[in-house]
Design an enzyme around this catalytic site. Structure first.
Site, PDB file in Angstrom:
ATOM      1  N   SER A  82      24.560   6.982   6.952  1.00 55.98           N
ATOM      2  CA  SER A  82      23.155   7.146   6.586  1.00 55.98           C
ATOM      3  C   SER A  82      22.740   8.615   6.443  1.00 55.98           C
ATOM      4  O   SER A  82      23.324   9.347   5.650  1.00 55.98           O
ATOM      5  CB  SER A  82      22.308   6.403   7.624  1.00 55.98           C
ATOM      6  OG  SER A  82      20.983   6.432   7.272  1.00 55.98           O
TER       7      SER A  82
ATOM      8  N   ASP B 178      30.629 -32.091 -20.734  1.00 56.44           N
ATOM      9  CA  ASP B 178      30.842 -33.256 -21.597  1.00 56.44           C
ATOM     10  C   ASP B 178      32.014 -34.057 -21.015  1.00 56.44           C
ATOM     11  O   ASP B 178      32.510 -33.761 -19.921  1.00 56.44           O
ATOM     12  CB  ASP B 178      31.055 -32.853 -23.066  1.00 56.44           C
ATOM     13  CG  ASP B 178      32.338 -32.069 -23.271  1.00 56.44           C
ATOM     14  OD1 ASP B 178      32.873 -31.524 -22.277  1.00 56.44           O
ATOM     15  OD2 ASP B 178      32.828 -31.997 -24.416  1.00 56.44           O
TER      16      ASP B 178
ATOM     17  N   ASP C 167      35.136 -34.309 -21.434  1.00 57.19           N
ATOM     18  CA  ASP C 167      36.407 -33.692 -21.018  1.00 57.19           C
ATOM     19  C   ASP C 167      36.193 -32.301 -20.417  1.00 57.19           C
ATOM     20  O   ASP C 167      37.145 -31.530 -20.277  1.00 57.19           O
ATOM     21  CB  ASP C 167      37.420 -33.661 -22.174  1.00 57.19           C
ATOM     22  CG  ASP C 167      36.938 -32.852 -23.356  1.00 57.19           C
ATOM     23  OD1 ASP C 167      35.751 -32.445 -23.358  1.00 57.19           O
ATOM     24  OD2 ASP C 167      37.724 -32.623 -24.294  1.00 57.19           O
TER      25      ASP C 167
ATOM     26  N   ASP D 118      34.858 -29.503 -21.454  1.00 59.51           N
ATOM     27  CA  ASP D 118      35.046 -28.220 -22.137  1.00 59.51           C
ATOM     28  C   ASP D 118      33.738 -27.686 -22.719  1.00 59.51           C
ATOM     29  O   ASP D 118      33.716 -26.629 -23.332  1.00 59.51           O
ATOM     30  CB  ASP D 118      36.162 -28.286 -23.200  1.00 59.51           C
ATOM     31  CG  ASP D 118      35.921 -29.330 -24.261  1.00 59.51           C
ATOM     32  OD1 ASP D 118      34.820 -29.934 -24.291  1.00 59.51           O
ATOM     33  OD2 ASP D 118      36.842 -29.546 -25.083  1.00 59.51           O
TER      34      ASP D 118
ATOM     35  N   GLU E  27      29.796 -22.054 -29.304  1.00 58.07           N
ATOM     36  CA  GLU E  27      29.049 -22.913 -30.197  1.00 58.07           C
ATOM     37  C   GLU E  27      27.749 -23.272 -29.493  1.00 58.07           C
ATOM     38  O   GLU E  27      27.697 -23.307 -28.256  1.00 58.07           O
ATOM     39  CB  GLU E  27      29.842 -24.179 -30.512  1.00 58.07           C
ATOM     40  CG  GLU E  27      31.081 -23.903 -31.353  1.00 58.07           C
ATOM     41  CD  GLU E  27      31.778 -25.190 -31.776  1.00 58.07           C
ATOM     42  OE1 GLU E  27      31.818 -25.457 -32.983  1.00 58.07           O
ATOM     43  OE2 GLU E  27      32.279 -25.913 -30.902  1.00 58.07           O
TER      44      GLU E  27
ATOM     45  N   ASN F  52      26.620 -26.010 -29.022  1.00 66.28           N
ATOM     46  CA  ASN F  52      26.834 -27.199 -28.189  1.00 66.28           C
ATOM     47  C   ASN F  52      27.470 -26.889 -26.824  1.00 66.28           C
ATOM     48  O   ASN F  52      27.765 -27.799 -26.056  1.00 66.28           O
ATOM     49  CB  ASN F  52      27.672 -28.245 -28.943  1.00 66.28           C
ATOM     50  CG  ASN F  52      29.072 -27.759 -29.285  1.00 66.28           C
ATOM     51  OD1 ASN F  52      29.592 -26.855 -28.642  1.00 66.28           O
ATOM     52  ND2 ASN F  52      29.687 -28.340 -30.303  1.00 66.28           N
TER      53      ASN F  52
ATOM     54  N   GLY G 283      33.541 -33.339 -38.439  1.00 68.83           N
ATOM     55  CA  GLY G 283      34.994 -33.430 -38.394  1.00 68.83           C
ATOM     56  C   GLY G 283      35.461 -34.342 -37.274  1.00 68.83           C
ATOM     57  O   GLY G 283      36.671 -34.528 -37.078  1.00 68.83           O
TER      58      GLY G 283
ATOM     59  N   ARG H 295      26.116 -34.343 -40.629  1.00 70.60           N
ATOM     60  CA  ARG H 295      25.163 -33.757 -39.683  1.00 70.60           C
ATOM     61  C   ARG H 295      24.145 -32.908 -40.436  1.00 70.60           C
ATOM     62  O   ARG H 295      24.497 -32.180 -41.381  1.00 70.60           O
ATOM     63  CB  ARG H 295      25.891 -32.889 -38.659  1.00 70.60           C
ATOM     64  CG  ARG H 295      26.890 -33.655 -37.807  1.00 70.60           C
ATOM     65  CD  ARG H 295      27.244 -32.844 -36.558  1.00 70.60           C
ATOM     66  NE  ARG H 295      28.502 -33.297 -35.964  1.00 70.60           N
ATOM     67  CZ  ARG H 295      28.603 -34.346 -35.151  1.00 70.60           C
ATOM     68  NH1 ARG H 295      27.542 -35.079 -34.873  1.00 70.60           N
ATOM     69  NH2 ARG H 295      29.784 -34.674 -34.641  1.00 70.60           N
TER      70      ARG H 295
HETATM   71  C1  G16 Z   1      34.810 -30.781 -31.076  1.00 74.77           C
HETATM   72  C2  G16 Z   1      35.203 -29.376 -31.408  1.00 74.77           C
HETATM   73  C3  G16 Z   1      33.958 -28.492 -31.410  1.00 74.77           C
HETATM   74  C4  G16 Z   1      32.956 -29.054 -32.402  1.00 74.77           C
HETATM   75  C5  G16 Z   1      32.668 -30.512 -32.093  1.00 74.77           C
HETATM   76  C6  G16 Z   1      31.808 -31.178 -33.153  1.00 74.77           C
HETATM   77  O1  G16 Z   1      34.224 -30.803 -29.802  1.00 74.77           O
HETATM   78  O2  G16 Z   1      36.118 -28.929 -30.443  1.00 74.77           O
HETATM   79  O3  G16 Z   1      34.333 -27.198 -31.772  1.00 74.77           O
HETATM   80  O4  G16 Z   1      31.759 -28.316 -32.330  1.00 74.77           O
HETATM   81  O5  G16 Z   1      33.869 -31.243 -32.014  1.00 74.77           O
HETATM   82  O6  G16 Z   1      32.450 -31.109 -34.397  1.00 74.77           O
HETATM   83  P1  G16 Z   1      31.896 -31.874 -35.664  1.00 74.77           P
HETATM   84  O7  G16 Z   1      30.474 -31.419 -35.824  1.00 74.77           O
HETATM   85  O8  G16 Z   1      32.774 -31.456 -36.774  1.00 74.77           O
HETATM   86  O9  G16 Z   1      31.937 -33.348 -35.366  1.00 74.77           O
HETATM   87  P2  G16 Z   1      34.732 -31.771 -28.630  1.00 74.77           P
HETATM   88  O10 G16 Z   1      33.945 -31.365 -27.429  1.00 74.77           O
HETATM   89  O11 G16 Z   1      34.392 -33.169 -29.120  1.00 74.77           O
HETATM   90  O12 G16 Z   1      36.187 -31.523 -28.503  1.00 74.77           O
END
Ligand code: G16
Length: 534
Positions: A68, A250, A252, A254, A344, A346, A472, A478
């Site tokens: 101090s 979510d 899984d 991630d 992202e 999300n 995807g 979307r």
């Molecule tokens: C997967 C991908 C993410 C993507 C999401 C939604 O997430 O790993 O990068 O943002 O799908 O993709 P889309 O809009 O093409 O359906 P996760 O958490 O389902 O593995």
């Protein structure tokens, strides 16, 4: 530690012998005398701090190395109890006894006496946080202190150079309990396992843990539910109280989305964009504080889903890139920076430290004690983060560490910037493959002419931005839309109640107009047209 560590204590004690003809005393503010006499005292205080923490079920004990107001050649050490208060009186006597044991043998005996008299369960994990002032003797004495902690197998956190009040504050600090929505999925196992390590400093309260209940996974809970519905999972309505933070994984684990209720019990979401802003800011702050400004490039990677406010906020501070949806795309782009922060909206993301950034961190020579603290914090962050992939658990710790360092509640974090009202809508179409995009998915190239018609709608909304892309991962298209205000479709101006305007749920109009157009243009069956589509 399950048994008394005799050999460790003997080994380390011999390295820190007590000087003869000196009597120490734990005085008004701990031990305080000429720095050159204190080596054995610091070692023994390390041992005592570990014993005190074990006695208190592993609660965190603080140790401050300072003399101090005394002259620079003096130094000292004092213990701080778990609530940030001075060491309990009766333990001051134990400290004095321990410091005056003449030989290693005497010292071991005093340690054993303390364990017996205080009924200490030696198998408990000890947690100790240490700091020092700027005295030149500080680093050597901290090294002796750390030997004592090591001998006792204590978990030690060296906060580097800090003021005494900050050390008291840090010792007394325990993060408020965090509600963790496990989405009724595998994240529960991870949260449970992690809780065993972090509960003493960050109590985790897992909810939505019905991993064996059929139909429960991601049902009205989890990160995707919170992000897309922009509301609290119903299962947490009676759990969460105003001001408390919570987060959702979510299925899984991630993705990570945070949220809290304000003092009027209004729901507020802190999504991947808010996480990116918090993390990128903090990393930039540490790099600057460590004297690494300009030594490497810190960049942020987002997708078209990033809220316009987040992109504006971040790009005023750091390079920001927009790439196509999918962590694989973000990860790749983030590799282009020395430190790449990618999230992202999300809640899926992480931070990448390039090999060259890591070697700069390893070799950088800080020129002040403060720089050294910033540097070690940045290195610790690089260890904490799971750089292989976005990881809800690791991201959660990252967020909590930053909030703790900044002293932020959810509210303060949230006020970094205000989200533009926004909406995400799924449109079920006959064939999503007819939708093709360019410009990181921000514009449609097919079906021909549709983008033009979208633009005609979007331009009617102040600050309007919207895009359409095929998913995807699901058989849907979307639609994302955001805008500053919510004008009437005829373009007439409208007055707004500002508070209502910033509740995101109030903003479905642009998104539903576009969803309706997409549905009709892709041959949607008019009898099945969702009624909310405009
Ligand atoms: C997967 C991908 C993410 C993507 C999401 C939604 O997430 O790993 O990068 O943002 O799908 O993709 P889309 O809009 O093409 O359906 P996760 O958490 O389902 O593995």
């Amino acid at each position: 530690m399950s048994s008394f560590p005799t050999s460790e204590l003997v080994k380390f004690s011999d390295l820190h012998p007590k000087p003869s003809n000196v009597t120490f005393s734990y005085g008004t503010a701990g031990f305080r005398t000429k720095a050159s006499l204190l080596d054995s005292v610091l070692f023994r205080v390390g041992v005592l701090a570990a014993l005190r923490s074990k006695r208190l079920d592993g609660k965190t004990i603080g140790v401050m190395v300072t003399a101090s107001h005394n002259p620079e050649a003096d130094n000292g050490v004092k213990l701080v109890d778990p609530r940030g208060e001075m060491l309990e009186n009766s333990w001051e006597t134990l400290a004095t006894n321990l410091s005056n044991a003449e030989t290693t043998g005497d010292f071991i005996q005093v340690v054993k006496n303390i364990i017996n008299h205080q009924k200490i369960d030696i198998s408990k994990t000890a947690n100790v946080i240490i700091a020092r002032d700027t005295r030149p003797s500080g680093p050597g004495l901290v090294a002796a202190l750390e030997d004592g902690l090591r001998a006792m197998g204590a978990v030690a956190r060296n906060e580097g150079v800090k003021t005494t009040p900050i050390l008291h504050y840090l010792a007394g600090k325990k993060a408020p309990p965090l509600v963790v929505d496990c989405a009724n999925g595998v994240g529960f196992f991870a949260a449970k396992a992690m809780g065993e390590y972090v509960n003493s400093v960050l109590p985790l309260i897992p909810h939505n843990i019905a991993i064996n209940a059929l139909g429960a996974l991601n049902n009205a809970c989890g990160a995707d539910y919170v992000k897309t519905s922009q509301r609290l999972p119903p299962s947490l309505v009676s759990v969460l109280h105003p001001g408390q933070r919570a987060c959702s994984f979510d299925g899984d684990a991630d993705r990570l989305i945070y949220f809290y209720l304000d003092d009027r019990s209004q729901f507020h979401m802190l999504d991947g964009d808010k996480i990116a802003a918090l993390v990128a800011n903090f990393i930039a702050e540490l790099a600057k504080g460590a004297g690494l400004d300009g030594k490497f490039e810190i960049g942020v990677v987002q997708t078209a889903y990033a809220n316009g406010s987040s992109t504006k906020y971040l790009s005023e501070r750091l390079p920001v890139q927009c790439v196509k949806t999918g962590v694989k795309n973000l990860h790749h782009a983030a590799e282009g920076y020395s430190i790449g922060v990618y999230f992202e909206a999300n809640g899926h993301g992480t931070v990448l430290f390039s090999p060259s950034a890591l070697s700069i961190l390893e070799t950088h020579q800080p020129s002040t004690p403060a720089q050294s603290t910033y540097l070690s914090n940045l290195i610790a962050l690089s260890d904490l983060i799971n750089q292989t992939v976005g990881d809800a658990l690791s991201d959660m710790l990252l967020v909590e560490v930053i909030l703790a360092h900044k002293g932020y509640s959810g509210l303060e974090w949230d006020s970094i910037y205000s989200d533009l009202p926004n909406r995400l809508v799924k449109v079920v179409v006959k064939d999503r493959n007819i939708f093709e995009t360019e410009d990181a998915e921000r514009r449609l190239t097919s079906p021909p002419g549709l983008q033009q018609r979208l633009d005609d709608i979007i331009r009617k909304y102040d600050g309007g931005r919207a895009f359409v892309r095929p998913s995807g991962t699901e058989d849907v298209v979307r639609v994302y839309a955001e805008a500053t205000l919510r004008p009437q479709a005829d373009g007439k101006s409208q007055t707004f109640d500002l508070e209502i305007m910033f509740i995101p749920n109030i903003f479905p109009e642009l998104a539903f107009r576009i969803a309706g157009l997409v549905y009709d243009e892709s041959g949607g069956d008019s009898s099945k047209r969702p009624k909310e589509f405009l």
